[in-house]
Design a protein around this motif. Structure first.
Motif, PDB file in Angstrom:
ATOM      1  N   ALA A  10       0.835  -1.210   0.000  1.00 15.28           N
ATOM      2  CA  ALA A  10       0.000   0.000   0.000  1.00 15.28           C
ATOM      3  C   ALA A  10       0.870   1.259   0.000  1.00 15.28           C
ATOM      4  O   ALA A  10       0.590   2.217  -0.734  1.00 15.28           O
ATOM      5  N   ASP A  11       1.918   1.255   0.801  1.00 12.27           N
ATOM      6  CA  ASP A  11       2.813   2.415   0.853  1.00 12.27           C
ATOM      7  C   ASP A  11       3.516   2.633  -0.485  1.00 12.27           C
ATOM      8  O   ASP A  11       3.627   3.770  -0.963  1.00 12.27           O
ATOM      9  N   ARG A  12       3.989   1.555  -1.096  1.00 16.25           N
ATOM     10  CA  ARG A  12       4.647   1.661  -2.407  1.00 16.25           C
ATOM     11  C   ARG A  12       3.660   2.125  -3.473  1.00 16.25           C
ATOM     12  O   ARG A  12       3.995   2.930  -4.347  1.00 16.25           O
ATOM     13  N   ASP A  93      -4.047   0.656   7.449  1.00 16.06           N
ATOM     14  CA  ASP A  93      -5.134  -0.317   7.587  1.00 16.06           C
ATOM     15  C   ASP A  93      -5.127  -1.386   6.494  1.00 16.06           C
ATOM     16  O   ASP A  93      -6.131  -2.045   6.260  1.00 16.06           O
ATOM     17  N   ALA A  94      -3.995  -1.556   5.821  1.00 16.07           N
ATOM     18  CA  ALA A  94      -3.940  -2.502   4.701  1.00 16.07           C
ATOM     19  C   ALA A  94      -4.111  -3.938   5.201  1.00 16.07           C
ATOM     20  O   ALA A  94      -3.495  -4.343   6.188  1.00 16.07           O
ATOM     21  N   LYS A 102      -6.673  -4.571   0.432  1.00 12.72           N
ATOM     22  CA  LYS A 102      -7.580  -3.436   0.613  1.00 12.72           C
ATOM     23  C   LYS A 102      -6.944  -2.463   1.589  1.00 12.72           C
ATOM     24  O   LYS A 102      -6.383  -2.871   2.607  1.00 12.72           O
ATOM     25  N   PHE A 103      -7.035  -1.174   1.263  1.00 15.79           N
ATOM     26  CA  PHE A 103      -6.530  -0.157   2.183  1.00 15.79           C
ATOM     27  C   PHE A 103      -7.166   1.189   1.873  1.00 15.79           C
ATOM     28  O   PHE A 103      -7.634   1.442   0.768  1.00 15.79           O
ATOM     29  N   VAL A 116      -7.038  16.386   3.148  1.00 17.55           N
ATOM     30  CA  VAL A 116      -7.979  17.114   2.293  1.00 17.55           C
ATOM     31  C   VAL A 116      -8.852  16.176   1.459  1.00 17.55           C
ATOM     32  O   VAL A 116      -9.718  16.630   0.719  1.00 17.55           O
ATOM     33  N   GLY A 117      -8.626  14.891   1.575  1.00 20.26           N
ATOM     34  CA  GLY A 117      -9.405  13.919   0.820  1.00 20.26           C
ATOM     35  C   GLY A 117      -8.893  12.525   1.093  1.00 20.26           C
ATOM     36  O   GLY A 117      -8.020  12.319   1.935  1.00 20.26           O
ATOM     37  N   GLY A 118      -9.442  11.590   0.365  1.00 19.54           N
ATOM     38  CA  GLY A 118      -9.004  10.212   0.541  1.00 19.54           C
ATOM     39  C   GLY A 118      -9.908   9.260  -0.191  1.00 19.54           C
ATOM     40  O   GLY A 118     -10.749   9.665  -0.993  1.00 19.54           O
ATOM     41  N   GLY A 119      -9.722   7.994   0.104  1.00 20.74           N
ATOM     42  CA  GLY A 119     -10.530   6.996  -0.563  1.00 20.74           C
ATOM     43  C   GLY A 119     -10.165   5.590  -0.141  1.00 20.74           C
ATOM     44  O   GLY A 119      -9.438   5.373   0.827  1.00 20.74           O
ATOM     45  N   LEU A 120     -10.685   4.655  -0.905  1.00 13.76           N
ATOM     46  CA  LEU A 120     -10.490   3.231  -0.671  1.00 13.76           C
ATOM     47  C   LEU A 120      -9.878   2.618  -1.920  1.00 13.76           C
ATOM     48  O   LEU A 120     -10.270   2.963  -3.043  1.00 13.76           O
ATOM     49  N   GLU A 121      -8.937   1.725  -1.715  1.00  9.75           N
ATOM     50  CA  GLU A 121      -8.264   1.043  -2.814  1.00  9.75           C
ATOM     51  C   GLU A 121      -8.404  -0.461  -2.613  1.00  9.75           C
ATOM     52  O   GLU A 121      -8.221  -0.964  -1.502  1.00  9.75           O
ATOM     53  N   ILE A 122      -8.735  -1.160  -3.683  1.00 11.99           N
ATOM     54  CA  ILE A 122      -8.751  -2.620  -3.668  1.00 11.99           C
ATOM     55  C   ILE A 122      -7.876  -3.085  -4.820  1.00 11.99           C
ATOM     56  O   ILE A 122      -8.149  -2.768  -5.983  1.00 11.99           O
ATOM     57  N   LEU A 123      -6.811  -3.800  -4.484  1.00 16.57           N
ATOM     58  CA  LEU A 123      -5.866  -4.293  -5.478  1.00 16.57           C
ATOM     59  C   LEU A 123      -6.041  -5.794  -5.649  1.00 16.57           C
ATOM     60  O   LEU A 123      -6.123  -6.530  -4.661  1.00 16.57           O
ATOM     61  N   VAL A 124      -6.085  -6.237  -6.890  1.00 15.34           N
ATOM     62  CA  VAL A 124      -6.107  -7.657  -7.222  1.00 15.34           C
ATOM     63  C   VAL A 124      -4.707  -7.994  -7.721  1.00 15.34           C
ATOM     64  O   VAL A 124      -4.219  -7.363  -8.668  1.00 15.34           O
ATOM     65  N   LEU A 125      -4.074  -8.965  -7.073  1.00 16.24           N
ATOM     66  CA  LEU A 125      -2.694  -9.302  -7.401  1.00 16.24           C
ATOM     67  C   LEU A 125      -2.615 -10.540  -8.284  1.00 16.24           C
ATOM     68  O   LEU A 125      -3.443 -11.448  -8.172  1.00 16.24           O
ATOM     69  N   ASP A 126      -1.595 -10.568  -9.138  1.00 11.62           N
ATOM     70  CA  ASP A 126      -1.353 -11.774  -9.928  1.00 11.62           C
ATOM     71  C   ASP A 126      -0.477 -12.729  -9.115  1.00 11.62           C
ATOM     72  O   ASP A 126      -0.134 -12.449  -7.957  1.00 11.62           O
TER      73      ASP A 126
END
Length: 140
Positions: A10-12, A93-94, A102-103, A116-126
């Motif tokens: 998530a940090d990367r 929170d990853a 998810k993070f 000032v903003g933000g969101g949610l990320e969902i990554l699907v990995l190979d």
């Protein structure tokens, strides 16, 4: 699938959005993403509302492959980092569940450190741990 620390990923992932030079940005993308990876963005509410007024039932924005993702990341850098003085960071929170990570993330004023903003990320990995699909939900 290889072992991956979800918070480190998530940090990367968030760091790629703040790389100032094109070569460094491209290198970060190639380290993170599968070659045919897809970034899928749920646009902000105002864009979805305009699209609905124009008769579009589904509004998503997509960038697929290194070149398209690089363009997307570069434009975001220009708009939010260069022009508005924001930076981006992953929340602590990853979590990973099999091939998903998810993070939450934050857009932060580089000057004041105010969120000032933000969101949610969902990554699907190979199977190599690279991003195959990225579902971004700004404002979530």
């Amino acid at each position: 699938m290889i072992e991956i620390d979800p918070q480190h990923l998530a940090d990367r992932y968030m760091a790629q959005w703040t790389v100032p030079d094109a070569a460094g940005r491209r290198a970060a993308i190639e380290r993170l993403w599968a070659e045919d990876g897809t970034h899928i963005l749920q646009p902000p509410a105002e864009i979805r509302e305009i699209a609905a007024e124009l008769g579009f039932d589904h509004t998503t924005l997509e960038a697929q492959g290194y070149d398209a993702i690089e363009t997307r990341v570069a434009r975001s850098y220009e708009r939010f980092v260069e022009k508005k003085g924001f930076t981006f960071r992953a929340r602590a929170d990853a979590v990973r569940l099999h091939g998903l990570v998810k993070f939450g993330w934050e857009a932060v004023s580089a000057e004041t450190d105010d969120v000032v903003g933000g969101g949610l990320e969902i990554l699907v990995l190979d199977h190599d741990g690279r991003i195959k699909a990225d579902y971004m939900f700004p404002g979530a």
